[in-house]
Design an enzyme around this catalytic site. Structure first.
Site, PDB file in Angstrom:
ATOM      1  N   CYS A  43       0.838  -1.188   0.000  1.00 55.72           N
ATOM      2  CA  CYS A  43       0.000   0.000   0.000  1.00 55.72           C
ATOM      3  C   CYS A  43       0.881   1.250   0.000  1.00 55.72           C
ATOM      4  O   CYS A  43       1.925   1.287   0.641  1.00 55.72           O
ATOM      5  CB  CYS A  43      -0.944   0.088   1.199  1.00 55.72           C
ATOM      6  SG  CYS A  43      -2.050  -1.300   1.345  1.00 55.72           S
TER       7      CYS A  43
ATOM      8  N   ARG B 253       3.803  -0.242  -4.870  1.00 60.68           N
ATOM      9  CA  ARG B 253       3.598  -0.749  -3.515  1.00 60.68           C
ATOM     10  C   ARG B 253       2.272  -1.492  -3.363  1.00 60.68           C
ATOM     11  O   ARG B 253       1.999  -2.093  -2.319  1.00 60.68           O
ATOM     12  CB  ARG B 253       3.628   0.409  -2.507  1.00 60.68           C
ATOM     13  CG  ARG B 253       4.954   1.107  -2.427  1.00 60.68           C
ATOM     14  CD  ARG B 253       4.912   2.138  -1.341  1.00 60.68           C
ATOM     15  NE  ARG B 253       4.806   1.507  -0.041  1.00 60.68           N
ATOM     16  CZ  ARG B 253       5.811   1.361   0.800  1.00 60.68           C
ATOM     17  NH1 ARG B 253       6.996   1.802   0.483  1.00 60.68           N
ATOM     18  NH2 ARG B 253       5.636   0.784   1.970  1.00 60.68           N
TER      19      ARG B 253
ATOM     20  N   TRP C 274      -2.840  -2.720  -1.637  1.00 59.40           N
ATOM     21  CA  TRP C 274      -2.582  -4.153  -1.801  1.00 59.40           C
ATOM     22  C   TRP C 274      -3.475  -4.819  -0.751  1.00 59.40           C
ATOM     23  O   TRP C 274      -3.244  -4.692   0.443  1.00 59.40           O
ATOM     24  CB  TRP C 274      -1.106  -4.459  -1.545  1.00 59.40           C
ATOM     25  CG  TRP C 274      -0.725  -5.885  -1.817  1.00 59.40           C
ATOM     26  CD1 TRP C 274      -0.336  -6.405  -3.019  1.00 59.40           C
ATOM     27  CD2 TRP C 274      -0.691  -6.964  -0.884  1.00 59.40           C
ATOM     28  NE1 TRP C 274      -0.059  -7.748  -2.881  1.00 59.40           N
ATOM     29  CE2 TRP C 274      -0.269  -8.121  -1.580  1.00 59.40           C
ATOM     30  CE3 TRP C 274      -0.973  -7.082   0.478  1.00 59.40           C
ATOM     31  CZ2 TRP C 274      -0.123  -9.361  -0.975  1.00 59.40           C
ATOM     32  CZ3 TRP C 274      -0.829  -8.317   1.088  1.00 59.40           C
ATOM     33  CH2 TRP C 274      -0.407  -9.443   0.357  1.00 59.40           C
TER      34      TRP C 274
ATOM     35  N   ASN D  47      -1.858   1.894   5.854  1.00 60.62           N
ATOM     36  CA  ASN D  47      -0.983   0.825   5.363  1.00 60.62           C
ATOM     37  C   ASN D  47      -0.645  -0.034   6.574  1.00 60.62           C
ATOM     38  O   ASN D  47      -0.203   0.488   7.593  1.00 60.62           O
ATOM     39  CB  ASN D  47       0.286   1.476   4.771  1.00 60.62           C
ATOM     40  CG  ASN D  47       1.319   0.457   4.356  1.00 60.62           C
ATOM     41  OD1 ASN D  47       1.020  -0.729   4.243  1.00 60.62           O
ATOM     42  ND2 ASN D  47       2.534   0.919   4.135  1.00 60.62           N
ATOM     43  N   GLY D  48      -0.883  -1.345   6.486  1.00 64.28           N
ATOM     44  CA  GLY D  48      -0.597  -2.231   7.617  1.00 64.28           C
ATOM     45  C   GLY D  48      -1.809  -3.084   7.941  1.00 64.28           C
ATOM     46  O   GLY D  48      -2.723  -3.203   7.114  1.00 64.28           O
TER      47      GLY D  48
ATOM     48  N   GLU E  41      17.077 -17.957  -7.192  1.00 62.21           N
ATOM     49  CA  GLU E  41      16.751 -16.597  -7.620  1.00 62.21           C
ATOM     50  C   GLU E  41      16.201 -16.589  -9.056  1.00 62.21           C
ATOM     51  O   GLU E  41      15.217 -15.912  -9.345  1.00 62.21           O
ATOM     52  CB  GLU E  41      17.996 -15.704  -7.493  1.00 62.21           C
ATOM     53  CG  GLU E  41      17.829 -14.274  -7.966  1.00 62.21           C
ATOM     54  CD  GLU E  41      16.722 -13.507  -7.256  1.00 62.21           C
ATOM     55  OE1 GLU E  41      16.171 -14.004  -6.262  1.00 62.21           O
ATOM     56  OE2 GLU E  41      16.391 -12.404  -7.738  1.00 62.21           O
TER      57      GLU E  41
ATOM     58  N   LYS F 225      12.518 -15.268 -10.085  1.00 59.06           N
ATOM     59  CA  LYS F 225      12.346 -14.212 -11.100  1.00 59.06           C
ATOM     60  C   LYS F 225      11.330 -14.660 -12.140  1.00 59.06           C
ATOM     61  O   LYS F 225      10.419 -13.940 -12.498  1.00 59.06           O
ATOM     62  CB  LYS F 225      13.657 -13.950 -11.803  1.00 59.06           C
ATOM     63  CG  LYS F 225      14.608 -12.897 -11.540  1.00 59.06           C
ATOM     64  CD  LYS F 225      14.363 -11.582 -10.962  1.00 59.06           C
ATOM     65  CE  LYS F 225      13.545 -11.519  -9.730  1.00 59.06           C
ATOM     66  NZ  LYS F 225      14.122 -11.091  -8.529  1.00 59.06           N
TER      67      LYS F 225
ATOM     68  N   GLU G  20       7.606 -15.118 -10.636  1.00 57.87           N
ATOM     69  CA  GLU G  20       6.885 -13.937 -10.165  1.00 57.87           C
ATOM     70  C   GLU G  20       6.419 -13.039 -11.311  1.00 57.87           C
ATOM     71  O   GLU G  20       5.392 -12.399 -11.203  1.00 57.87           O
ATOM     72  CB  GLU G  20       7.664 -13.155  -9.102  1.00 57.87           C
ATOM     73  CG  GLU G  20       8.864 -12.400  -9.558  1.00 57.87           C
ATOM     74  CD  GLU G  20       9.572 -11.648  -8.425  1.00 57.87           C
ATOM     75  OE1 GLU G  20       8.905 -11.152  -7.520  1.00 57.87           O
ATOM     76  OE2 GLU G  20      10.816 -11.557  -8.470  1.00 57.87           O
TER      77      GLU G  20
ATOM     78  N   HIS H  65      16.444 -37.821  -6.179  1.00 58.73           N
ATOM     79  CA  HIS H  65      15.805 -38.379  -4.988  1.00 58.73           C
ATOM     80  C   HIS H  65      14.291 -38.184  -5.017  1.00 58.73           C
ATOM     81  O   HIS H  65      13.651 -38.191  -3.974  1.00 58.73           O
ATOM     82  CB  HIS H  65      16.428 -37.771  -3.726  1.00 58.73           C
ATOM     83  CG  HIS H  65      17.870 -38.130  -3.581  1.00 58.73           C
ATOM     84  ND1 HIS H  65      18.288 -39.374  -3.179  1.00 58.73           N
ATOM     85  CD2 HIS H  65      18.993 -37.432  -3.854  1.00 58.73           C
ATOM     86  CE1 HIS H  65      19.619 -39.423  -3.188  1.00 58.73           C
ATOM     87  NE2 HIS H  65      20.065 -38.252  -3.599  1.00 58.73           N
TER      88      HIS H  65
ATOM     89  N   LYS I   1       5.781  -4.292  -3.967  1.00 56.60           N
ATOM     90  CA  LYS I   1       7.227  -4.161  -3.839  1.00 56.60           C
ATOM     91  C   LYS I   1       7.718  -4.368  -2.411  1.00 56.60           C
ATOM     92  O   LYS I   1       8.705  -5.032  -2.177  1.00 56.60           O
ATOM     93  CB  LYS I   1       7.634  -2.777  -4.340  1.00 56.60           C
ATOM     94  CG  LYS I   1       9.119  -2.492  -4.295  1.00 56.60           C
ATOM     95  CD  LYS I   1       9.846  -3.314  -5.328  1.00 56.60           C
ATOM     96  CE  LYS I   1      11.332  -3.064  -5.321  1.00 56.60           C
ATOM     97  NZ  LYS I   1      12.052  -4.120  -6.059  1.00 56.60           N
TER      98      LYS I   1
HETATM   99  O1  M6R Z   1      12.711  -5.101   0.449  1.00 60.44           O
HETATM  100  P1  M6R Z   1      13.228  -6.473   0.739  1.00 60.44           P
HETATM  101  O2  M6R Z   1      14.569  -6.726   0.122  1.00 60.44           O
HETATM  102  O3  M6R Z   1      13.253  -6.788   2.201  1.00 60.44           O
HETATM  103  O4  M6R Z   1      12.218  -7.460   0.050  1.00 60.44           O
HETATM  104  C1  M6R Z   1      12.333  -8.839   0.201  1.00 60.44           C
HETATM  105  C2  M6R Z   1      11.469  -9.588  -0.783  1.00 60.44           C
HETATM  106  O5  M6R Z   1      10.129  -9.254  -0.605  1.00 60.44           O
HETATM  107  C3  M6R Z   1      11.865  -9.282  -2.236  1.00 60.44           C
HETATM  108  O6  M6R Z   1      13.207  -9.602  -2.466  1.00 60.44           O
HETATM  109  C4  M6R Z   1      10.975 -10.091  -3.214  1.00 60.44           C
HETATM  110  O7  M6R Z   1      11.229 -11.436  -3.079  1.00 60.44           O
HETATM  111  C5  M6R Z   1      11.206  -9.609  -4.651  1.00 60.44           C
HETATM  112  N1  M6R Z   1       9.966  -9.223  -5.237  1.00 60.44           N
HETATM  113  C6  M6R Z   1      11.725 -10.637  -5.558  1.00 60.44           C
HETATM  114  O8  M6R Z   1      11.937 -10.129  -6.832  1.00 60.44           O
END
Ligand code: M6R
Length: 612
Positions: A2, A27, A76, A102-103, A484, A488, A491, A507, A607
């Site tokens: 948010c 956000r 969000w 927000n929260g 990673e 990527k 997501e 396994h 984000k």
């Molecule tokens: O702001 P942060 O680095 O703490 O965020 C952590 C994760 O939410 C962030 O890395 C998330 O996994 C990304 N969207 C991945 O691309």
């Protein structure tokens, strides 16, 4: 999650709120809304399900909302599905008060029940509406708005950043925070509140960070910040270094692509100031020469991609420092009985510096007597402020939800820290140390070389974008890299993907490999490249299509077994992941592009994750 923006000034609020929301949309983007106080004291609210564009169109189609004080929100969803009614701002029953939040309010059900018994009628399913209805209840009782705000704060439990408007005080807005980011900006045309500095860059770079339990009263000419006891506080003003263009697309189709292409410069900015006279220097740690004294283990704590950085750090730091190093998911950390205390160093990794789980892990570590060092991108963020030591990545603002340049800069910074500590502890030979320092100097250029192969990544993505399941395999730090790469891909492209330690596949999971299954094989980590070759042969012989990533040296050995190979320059093994991730980012990007996905704002994501 948010985004919040608020403005009290000498010019129309709505354009400023919409511009701020546009910069905050990463956000959260389920719905958006604004509330503006007219000079004669009437709250006007417009909010809509969907992206900000929907709100813009709705506003353009009606009589303008006029007024110079207002609040805006991009959501969000947590409580209540994304729809017009659940969108913020939420308004009290009488229409006198409006709130953006927000929260999460954890005890909202209990408060809602008691207000329902008192005859309050709720419009939405959100926890936020409870705040505004409770505020109205106390305001009616005391006729004092600030007293009512404090009553609410005493009653609610959870995390919140809020902006409040009241029609009885149309010249002001009130801001409150606890465990969710909020800052105040001082501009020429008025003053601002925002959940994120990027919302303010077009107007001001002078800000004050609000701390937990603080309350601010903001008008066009004045900002007063009060503590939980109602006393006025003198707060420091900070100058933000980022400029507005850093948070704009600059001709790229997506922020993600822009941020991928910015990596040479971002990594250079992380490395260069920390190299002097052939040494790695951390000025930030100058006063802490004994950082490692009495430390017998290290926890690397983070979420998502930052956790994958921690996984790479685990392999590297354990080898460099010769003590146990554990990479922990922040959301699990405080529930898993970590061995904290003075002998444990906790390193928290976070781009935003606001991730709630990482923040909670930090607090738990401090509470139990451990020192906390954080690796953070956003200056002045909560994690940065609460850590004993902070190392900034200086990657510049990262807007795309899928992290790229923050990941590479976090990785390089963590690896540099490991080498620096190893040097201090005399655990690294001079030859190896000098080699690493030399390679750090040129690392950004090597990333630039990997970025030159755009056509190959594009072509390969065009060939495979229709697959509906992809496996990533690798060993040791390549396993972390695969995690990673897989994240990527899933997501932003919504393709199901899993990452496996290559030796583990047989396994169980190898049963899923059938003719045509796509496997991305990471064969970058030099000591295990031959073993990776065998793992590639195993999946190939079951019909898998293999896209491999390897170094120039191993191009033939690995390339001969793969359908496609992405070749990266060879650097010291420790630094290799910084290059290895780049083809994975671009492969994911072009696959998502081929699938027509909304790359910068993938579904269900936001984000900065400020809820548990
Ligand atoms: O702001 P942060 O680095 O703490 O965020 C952590 C994760 O939410 C962030 O890395 C998330 O996994 C990304 N969207 C991945 O691309």
């Amino acid at each position: 999650m948010c985004g919040i923006i608020g403005f009290a000034g000498n010019t129309e609020a709505v354009p400023i709120l919409l511009d701020g929301l546009e910069r905050l949309e990463y956000r959260g983007y389920d719905s958006a809304g604004v509330a503006v106080a007219s000079p004669e004291g009437r709250l006007q609210v417009k909010k809509c399900k969907g992206r900000l564009g929907v709100l813009r169109e709705a506003l353009a189609a009606q009589k303008p909302l006029t007024g110079q004080v207002g609040i805006g929100h991009t959501r969000w969803a947590t409580h209540g599905e994304p729809n017009d009614v659940n969108a913020h701002p939420h308004v009290s029953q009488s229409g006198k008060l409006a709130v953006v939040h927000n929260g999460i309010i954890e005890n909202y059900m209990e408060i809602k029940q008691s207000l329902l018994h008192k005859g309050v009628v709720f419009a939405s399913d959100t926890d936020t509406e409870v705040i505004v209805q409770l505020l109205e209840y106390y305001y009616k009782k005391s006729s004092n708005l600030m007293d009512a705000v404090y009553e609410v704060l005493n009653r609610i439990k959870g995390a919140y950043a809020m902006g409040i408007l009241c029609s009885d005080f149309p010249e002001q807005l009130i801001a409150v925070r606890k465990d969710a980011p909020l800052l105040i900006g001082y501009g020429a045309d008025g003053n601002y509140i925002a959940s994120d500095v990027t919302a303010l860059l077009a107007h001001t770079r002078t800000v004050t960070y609000m701390e937990d339990d603080e309350v601010a009263v903001v008008t066009a000419d004045h900002v007063q910040i009060l503590g939980r006891d109602g006393c006025f506080l003198e707060k420091e003003k900070h100058q933000i270094q980022w400029d507005v263009s850093a948070a704009e697309k600059g001709g790229y189709a997506h922020f993600m692509l822009k941020e991928i292409m910015e990596q040479p410069e971002a990594v250079r900015r992380t490395i260069q100031p920390r190299l002097a006279d052939g040494e790695i220097v951390f000025e930030e740690l100058e006063d802490e020469r004994d950082l490692m004294k009495g430390i017998s283990r290290i926890y690397l704590v983070a979420c998502g991609s930052a956790y994958h950085v921690g996984m790479i750090g685990k392999y590297a730091l354990e080898r460099l420092l010769g003590i146990p190093v554990e990479a922990c998911l922040a959301s699990e950390f405080r529930y898993s009985g970590p061995l904290l205390g003075e002998s444990a160093l906790v390193i928290v990794i976070s781009q935003s510096g606001e991730t709630l789980d990482s923040m909670a892990a930090l607090r738990e570590a401090k509470r139990r007597g451990s020192k906390v060092l954080s690796i953070v991108n956003v200056m002045g963020s909560s994690i940065a402020r609460e850590s004993d030591h902070v190392l900034y990545t200086w990657a510049g603002p990262e807007i795309a939800v899928a992290t790229t340049k923050a990941y590479t800069t976090q990785t390089v910074l963590l690896l540099m820290l490991g080498v620096y500590l190893a040097r201090r502890l005399d655990r690294i030979g001079n030859g190896e140390y000098q080699e690493i320092v030399r390679e750090l100097h040129g690392l950004h250029e090597r990333i630039g070389m990997v970025l030159k192969n755009l056509e190959l990544y594009q072509k390969t993505a065009a060939r495979y974008f229709n697959h509906d399941s992809v496996f990533y395999i690798g060993r040791n730090q390549d396993y972390a890299l695969g995690m990673e790469g897989s994240l990527k891909l899933k997501e932003i492209s919504y393709i199901h993907s899993e990452s496996y330690a290559a030796g583990e596949l047989k396994h169980g999971t190898i049963s899923l490999i059938e003719p045509g299954t796509l496997v991305v094989a990471l064969a970058v980590y030099e000591p295990l490249v031959e073993k990776m070759r065998s793992n590639i042969v195993e999946v190939r012989s079951r019909g898998a299509e293999v896209v491999a990533v390897t170094t120039e040296e191993n191009r033939d050995m690995i390339g001969s077994q793969a359908s496609e190979v992405f070749v990266i320059p060879k650097v010291h093994t420790l630094l290799q992941p910084v290059l290895g991730v780049v083809p994975l980012q671009l492969f994911a990007y072009y696959i998502a592009l081929n699938r027509g996905c909304d790359i910068d704002k993938p579904r269900n994501l936001a984000k900065s994750v400020t809820v548990e």
